[in-house]
Design a protein around this motif. Structure first.
Motif, PDB file in Angstrom:
ATOM      1  N   GLU A 784      -4.259  49.708 102.263  1.00  0.00           N
ATOM      2  CA  GLU A 784      -5.466  49.283 102.026  1.00  0.00           C
ATOM      3  C   GLU A 784      -6.113  48.597 103.489  1.00  0.00           C
ATOM      4  N   LEU A 785      -5.249  48.159 104.314  1.00  0.00           N
ATOM      5  CA  LEU A 785      -5.958  47.378 105.407  1.00  0.00           C
ATOM      6  C   LEU A 785      -6.287  48.814 106.432  1.00  0.00           C
ATOM      7  N   ALA A 786      -5.360  49.770 106.223  1.00  0.00           N
ATOM      8  CA  ALA A 786      -5.761  50.810 107.132  1.00  0.00           C
ATOM      9  C   ALA A 786      -7.048  51.760 106.658  1.00  0.00           C
ATOM     10  N   LEU A 787      -7.258  51.602 105.588  1.00  0.00           N
ATOM     11  CA  LEU A 787      -8.571  52.306 104.974  1.00  0.00           C
ATOM     12  C   LEU A 787      -9.826  51.161 105.190  1.00  0.00           C
ATOM     13  N   GLU A 788      -9.674  49.797 105.510  1.00  0.00           N
ATOM     14  CA  GLU A 788     -10.675  48.991 105.662  1.00  0.00           C
ATOM     15  C   GLU A 788     -11.689  49.538 106.523  1.00  0.00           C
ATOM     16  N   GLY A 789     -12.998  49.314 106.159  1.00  0.00           N
ATOM     17  CA  GLY A 789     -14.217  49.834 106.649  1.00  0.00           C
ATOM     18  C   GLY A 789     -14.526  51.369 106.148  1.00  0.00           C
ATOM     19  N   TRP A 790     -13.692  51.867 105.603  1.00  0.00           N
ATOM     20  CA  TRP A 790     -14.088  53.441 105.084  1.00  0.00           C
ATOM     21  C   TRP A 790     -13.850  53.168 103.524  1.00  0.00           C
ATOM     22  N   PRO A 791     -15.008  53.835 102.905  1.00  0.00           N
ATOM     23  CA  PRO A 791     -16.405  54.409 103.262  1.00  0.00           C
ATOM     24  C   PRO A 791     -17.150  53.382 103.738  1.00  0.00           C
ATOM     25  N   ALA A 792     -18.320  53.972 103.860  1.00  0.00           N
ATOM     26  CA  ALA A 792     -19.745  52.684 103.949  1.00  0.00           C
ATOM     27  C   ALA A 792     -19.827  51.925 102.822  1.00  0.00           C
ATOM     28  N   ALA A 793     -20.372  50.829 102.885  1.00  0.00           N
ATOM     29  CA  ALA A 793     -20.637  50.014 101.839  1.00  0.00           C
ATOM     30  C   ALA A 793     -21.941  50.824 100.777  1.00  0.00           C
ATOM     31  N   GLY A 794     -21.613  50.598  99.514  1.00  0.00           N
ATOM     32  CA  GLY A 794     -22.530  51.225  98.444  1.00  0.00           C
ATOM     33  C   GLY A 794     -21.923  52.690  98.036  1.00  0.00           C
ATOM     34  N   THR A 795     -20.687  52.811  98.261  1.00  0.00           N
ATOM     35  CA  THR A 795     -20.177  54.194  98.038  1.00  0.00           C
ATOM     36  C   THR A 795     -19.445  53.937  96.722  1.00  0.00           C
ATOM     37  N   ALA A 796     -19.230  54.696  95.922  1.00  0.00           N
ATOM     38  CA  ALA A 796     -18.633  54.410  94.483  1.00  0.00           C
ATOM     39  C   ALA A 796     -17.161  55.373  94.423  1.00  0.00           C
ATOM     40  N   ILE A 797     -17.471  56.438  95.183  1.00  0.00           N
ATOM     41  CA  ILE A 797     -16.137  57.335  95.232  1.00  0.00           C
ATOM     42  C   ILE A 797     -16.126  57.939  96.631  1.00  0.00           C
ATOM     43  N   ALA A 798     -14.870  57.792  97.201  1.00  0.00           N
ATOM     44  CA  ALA A 798     -14.877  58.430  98.604  1.00  0.00           C
ATOM     45  C   ALA A 798     -13.414  59.066  98.672  1.00  0.00           C
ATOM     46  N   ALA A 799     -13.368  60.369  98.837  1.00  0.00           N
ATOM     47  CA  ALA A 799     -12.121  61.070  99.217  1.00  0.00           C
ATOM     48  C   ALA A 799     -12.307  61.753 100.346  1.00  0.00           C
ATOM     49  N   ARG A 800     -10.913  61.831 101.108  1.00  0.00           N
ATOM     50  CA  ARG A 800     -10.951  62.729 102.248  1.00  0.00           C
ATOM     51  C   ARG A 800      -9.398  63.529 102.130  1.00  0.00           C
ATOM     52  N   GLY A 801      -9.252  64.472 102.226  1.00  0.00           N
ATOM     53  CA  GLY A 801      -7.832  65.407 102.239  1.00  0.00           C
ATOM     54  C   GLY A 801      -7.141  65.121 100.935  1.00  0.00           C
ATOM     55  N   LEU A 802      -8.119  65.029  99.612  1.00  0.00           N
ATOM     56  CA  LEU A 802      -7.386  64.529  98.602  1.00  0.00           C
ATOM     57  C   LEU A 802      -6.643  65.657  97.926  1.00  0.00           C
ATOM     58  N   ARG A 803      -5.501  65.399  97.581  1.00  0.00           N
ATOM     59  CA  ARG A 803      -4.436  66.412  96.948  1.00  0.00           C
ATOM     60  C   ARG A 803      -4.054  65.837  95.556  1.00  0.00           C
ATOM     61  N   VAL A 804      -4.505  66.660  94.558  1.00  0.00           N
ATOM     62  CA  VAL A 804      -4.205  66.391  93.144  1.00  0.00           C
ATOM     63  C   VAL A 804      -2.870  66.750  92.730  1.00  0.00           C
ATOM     64  N   ASP A 805      -2.329  66.215  91.886  1.00  0.00           N
ATOM     65  CA  ASP A 805      -0.912  66.539  91.147  1.00  0.00           C
ATOM     66  C   ASP A 805      -0.882  67.882  91.263  1.00  0.00           C
ATOM     67  N   GLU A 806       0.272  68.641  91.525  1.00  0.00           N
ATOM     68  CA  GLU A 806       0.372  70.076  91.663  1.00  0.00           C
ATOM     69  C   GLU A 806       0.135  70.735  90.333  1.00  0.00           C
ATOM     70  N   ARG A 807       0.412  69.947  89.372  1.00  0.00           N
ATOM     71  CA  ARG A 807       0.464  70.679  87.859  1.00  0.00           C
ATOM     72  C   ARG A 807      -1.061  70.938  87.383  1.00  0.00           C
ATOM     73  N   ALA A 808      -2.157  70.404  88.347  1.00  0.00           N
ATOM     74  CA  ALA A 808      -3.503  70.879  88.187  1.00  0.00           C
ATOM     75  C   ALA A 808      -3.680  72.153  88.815  1.00  0.00           C
TER      76      ALA A 808
END
Length: 961
Positions: A784-808
């Motif tokens: 969490e501390l590593a992601l502090e400051g990302w994303p900008a305020a007012g963002t509800a959902i933010a993802a980058r390089g997101l990988r979903v369970d392989e069964r999907a």
């Protein structure tokens, strides 16, 4: 958990005045309530389901004269004289008349008075005197158990006996003892306080600051005060054994100091690295606080697990100890951060001399680079100035090149660091030799445990200065050891037409048994429905021969039932003690299985490993048997017994093994967690298993050593002057802590990890998914501390390089940036859409990448995300389900298979209103334009899949579970 503790620590700092005020108010309020409401300690021993207890309960109704506690008065004449003196007999009769007239006395048995008629017996004809005619024994039977008799009554009886001693001729003595006086309430002495003094010295040496050293002590003392008040309050509603507050005091002091030490030490390490005070306190509470919480939880579970023995007073002891530990944990994660906030910069470590030299050297080099004429970095004056110059308050040494490369290459900064670096290097150089040496020492310490015997204590183990102990020894001298613990054989004789004759027959049967010294009394009660036979064994109350005699009498039950038509039972104080010891001995195996099984499960959850929990559990068992061995060597074999003020050699308190196993389990887990979690943290971040052993060991060994020394000192100083019940437990805990910390965790653990290498951290993937994770290293907080400051305020959902369970079957690297109040439409194959939506809703952990929902990082804050994100599966719901979900006021609402609501104006109106109110919507559909009416998307995402199945195949229509 680490995220919660991070926020808690920061809140405690910001509201530190209120925190201290609340704690002090609680301390005063609970102390006052305890003072007014407490009812005193109760040393009664009740064992539901045992023969002796059941017989005692029946006697309370049918023969109350012998069901209560008893006192023994012994009159002894000088050498060369006889107790058969009529003047002495008159004095004894006068005393027994005074005692018999008391309301709290059921009856008095005296050699100078007929038991049945109450008529005087001439001294010359008296029975029941000692064989040398120098001692007369009087038994006073009280109303109720000994613990129900107030101390004032005991003192009054002792005064009556003192008057008898005064009335006797010069040289004669009269003393009182027996069951009624067999235990003394423990008190705190200066010796116990020495343990706290040693703890303070260790804290100063470890933390290098008087202010920092005082914080763990303050934490422990406050926690002990609260715990002791709660224990005393408990006496108002339930019986509490006198040993219970002493156990709670020992545990509260030991764990209270240690738990606060771990947090303070981590805080100082972070301050040394330049972290801000408030941020450092929050992080220390989150990381070390998580380990404290886990360690405390294991101690509490083990202590509450003492209830498996089924003995009420032992269950009460376990619960009281668990309360003391729970209070210590709560105080550590609340009051300690608040006090650290008050301390501020005063606990920041000064840079070491080495660091100041490096800083001066760097400054000199910088000066050389900017000026042609400048002092050389090799000039001794530069070094002298660096050594002499104090570090400015609030500063930390600049990191050197080695430190900047990571923990694995960091050079030891202090003398202690260098010592522990050398130690871990030594024990891991030849791991097999180290393991063999540890096993040899552990086995040597454990061997005396083969002689360990258990029993309930009696007056024979009291200090020699005690009158009850003196009476016990004199009875042994003149009557034999068995007179101190006579047995009562009882039987129902309703069918007998000759109660007195039957009493004589049963007495003769008892006299014929081997191991019986005398049968001084055999009589029916007044209603002739119950018979009691007093049997004096040849052995003492705690001798194995006496336990064998009890079993021999019970073995006669069937024969006597057939011959006399009676059903006998054996009871009395001695028989109760024997049954307690037997039941506790029988409980050791199931309790051991419980503790070992709990150890394996908890440690597997923490360390995500198979080998580490097995090694830790074996180390715990080695510590336990070594502690048993040392206790047996001292209390049974007499090694160092005089040094430790052991009043009498013999069996130790019956509940010592089970209490020791429970408490030591939790403490062993403390050291395992604080040491091995640091090693695992280094391994996770660096990937080199053997290098992680050295860096992780150096990072935690000093604090673990200090904690172990403190805990050893606190326990050990309860031994010399401690309560007879606590002495063996305190010694066992001191030895167990020492062996576990230094022999097992600091020596065996690095050697085993070195031998196993990367295999130490192997765990089957299926088991890793099955077991819940307990983040004691604070990995979630670090993420969490590593992601502090990302994303900008007012963002509800933010993802980058997101990988979903392989069964999907979803292609990798999903990127999202959806603002508050936005509408994200996700279309594509059903399995892929559902898999992504479950991940965004916190229901399934992402396989990789970064993801935040509502400002909370996943998967670490999945619980909080699930509370803030609503979920509707439209395949199995309609517009009413959407409305119900929106009534919960979710920050984000996820609707899977939203195309099923395509024609529902009601659903569309509800979703449109929610969007207007600021709720973020995530809609999964089979096509981009298949939406409920009135819903306007702000963001779209079309999914692609790996080897996507055809639209008609079962996989395409399936739902990820």
């Amino acid at each position: 958990m680490s995220s919660f503790l991070y926020r808690l620590g920061r809140s405690m700092v910001r509201h530190r005045r209120a925190v201290v005020a609340v704690v002090l108010a609680l301390l005063v309020a609970l102390g006052a309530a305890a003072g007014f409401l407490q009812k005193g300690m109760d040393n009664s021993v009740s064992i539901p389901g045992t023969e002796s207890q059941a017989a005692l309960d029946r006697l309370a109704a049918t023969f109350p004269e012998v069901s209560g506690s008893s006192a023994q008065i012994l009159v002894v004449s000088p050498e060369g004289t006889s107790v058969r003196d009529e003047g002495v007999a008159d004095a004894v009769r006068a005393t027994t008349d005074v005692l018999a007239a008391r309301d709290d006395v059921r009856g008095v048995q005296s050699p100078f008075t007929d038991t049945l008629t109450g008529d005087p017996v001439a001294a010359a004809d008296a029975d029941g005197l000692s064989d040398d005619d120098r001692a007369a024994l009087v038994t006073v039977m009280m109303s109720g158990a000994g613990t129900e008799i107030p101390t004032a009554v005991k003192d009054e009886i002792a005064d009556i006996v003192a008057d008898l001693s005064t009335a006797l001729p010069e040289g004669w003595t009269a003393s009182v003892g027996g069951e009624l006086y067999s235990s003394e309430f423990p008190t705190i002495t200066v010796t116990e306080a020495l343990g706290v003094g040693v703890a303070l010295v260790v804290l100063i040496l470890t933390l290098g600051s008087l202010v920092a050293a005082g914080l763990p002590l303050a934490n422990a003392l406050v926690g002990v005060g609260l715990a002791m008040a709660l224990v005393l309050l408990a006496t108002a509603v339930t019986p509490v054994n006198s040993s219970t507050p002493m156990l709670a005091l020992m545990l509260g002091l030991a764990v209270g100091i240690d738990y606060a030490l771990f947090i303070v030490a981590r805080h100082r390490d972070q301050l040394r690295d330049g972290l801000d005070v408030e941020e450092s306190i929050a992080r220390a509470t989150a990381t070390s606080g998580s380990a404290v919480l886990f360690a405390g939880l294991t101690v509490m579970i083990a202590l509450v697990g003492l209830g498996v023995a089924g003995i009420p007073f032992l269950t009460t002891m376990g619960v009281a100890g668990a309360v003391a530990v729970a209070v210590a944990v709560v105080v550590s994660v609340t009051l300690t951060p608040a006090l650290l906030g008050f301390a501020g910069e005063r606990v920041r470590p000064r840079p070491s001399r080495r660091a100041r030299r490096a800083e001066a050297r760097a400054a000199a080099h910088a000066a050389q680079g900017t000026a042609a004429q400048g002092p050389s970095a090799l000039d001794p004056a530069v070094h002298a100035a660096a050594d002499a110059a104090p570090a400015p308050a609030g500063t930390a040494p600049a990191p050197d090149a080695a430190a900047s490369r990571g923990a694995h290459t960091e050079a030891p900064r202090t003398r202690a660091d260098r010592f522990f670096a050398g130690w871990v290097q030594t024990v891991t150089r030849r791991p097999l030799v180290t393991i063999a040496a540890v096993l040899a020492v552990g086995t040597f310490l454990a061997l005396p445990a083969l002689d360990l015997r258990l029993a309930l204590p009696n007056a024979g183990v009291l200090p020699e200065s005690s009158q009850a102990r003196q009476t016990y020894d004199r009875i042994t001298e003149h009557y034999g050891a068995g007179a101190n613990g006579p047995l009562i054989v009882t039987a129902s004789i309703l069918t007998s037409d000759d109660p007195l004759g039957l009493a004589e027959d049963i007495a003769a049967e008892m006299r014929a048994l081997p191991g019986v010294a005398d049968v001084p009394l055999s009589t029916p009660n007044a209603s002739a429905d119950t018979l009691i036979v007093q049997v004096v064994p040849e052995g003492g109350p705690t001798d194995e021969a006496t336990a064998d005699l009890v079993q021999d009498i019970r073995d006669q039950r069937d024969r006597l039932a057939a011959e006399y038509d009676i059903d006998i039972a054996v009871t009395g104080f001695t028989a109760v003690g024997i049954d307690v010891s037997a039941k506790l001995g029988a409980a050791l195996l199931p309790f051991g299985i419980f503790v070992v099984g709990l150890s394996l499960v908890l440690l597997t959850m923490v360390f995500r490993s198979i080998a580490v929990p097995l090694k830790a559990t074996f180390g715990y068992l080695l510590s336990v048997v070594a502690a048993f061995g040392v206790v047996a060597a001292v209390f049974e074999n007499g090694i160092a017994a005089d040094l430790l003020h052991v009043a009498k050699l013999g069996p130790v308190i019956s509940f010592m093994p089970i209490v020791l196993m429970g408490v030591l389990f939790g403490l062993a887990m403390d050291y395992e967690v604080f040491l091995v979690s640091r090693i695992r943290e280094e391994y996770v971040h660096g990937g080199d298993a053997r290098a992680a052993i050295r860096s992780g060991f150096r990072g935690s060994a000093q604090v673990v050593t200090a904690a172990a020394v403190i805990m050893f000192s606190v326990f050990f100083f309860f031994v010399p002057e401690g309560d007879v019940n606590i002495k063996p437990i305190a010694l066992g805990l001191a030895v167990g802590v020492f062996v576990d910390a230094f022999l097992v965790r600091m020596t065996l653990v690095p050697a085993v990890l070195e031998l196993l290498g990367d295999k130490a951290w192997w765990m089957p993937r299926w088991l890793d998914r099955f077991l819940p994770s307990f983040d004691v290293e604070g990995e979630g907080l670090h993420a969490e501390l590593a992601l502090e400051g990302w994303p900008a305020a007012g963002t509800a959902i933010a993802a980058r390089g997101l990988r979903v369970d392989e069964r999907a079957r979803l292609a990798p690297d999903v990127a999202l940036d959806v603002p508050d109040g936005g509408v994200l439409v996700v279309d594509g194959p059903a399995r892929a859409v559902t898999g992504l939506l479950l991940t965004l809703a916190g229901r399934v952990a992402p396989a990789g990448g970064d993801l935040k929902v509502g400002g909370l990082a996943l998967p670490h804050r999945a619980g909080a995300v699930r509370r803030r994100v609503g979920w509707v599966d439209s395949r199995h719901a309609d517009a009413r389900a959407v409305e119900a979900a929106l009534r919960e006021n979710p920050h984000v609402l996820v609707v899977d298979a939203a195309h099923h609501l395509h024609g529902s104006a009601r659903a569309g109106a509800a979703l449109s209103a929610a969007q207007a109110a600021g709720t973020t919507l995530v809609l999964g559909t089979s096509g981009a334009d298949v939406l409920p009416p009135g819903v306007t998307p702000t963001h779209r995402l079309s999914l692609t899949t790996i080897d996507a199945p055809t639209a008609t195949s079962p996989a395409a229509a399936g739902v990820l579970r």
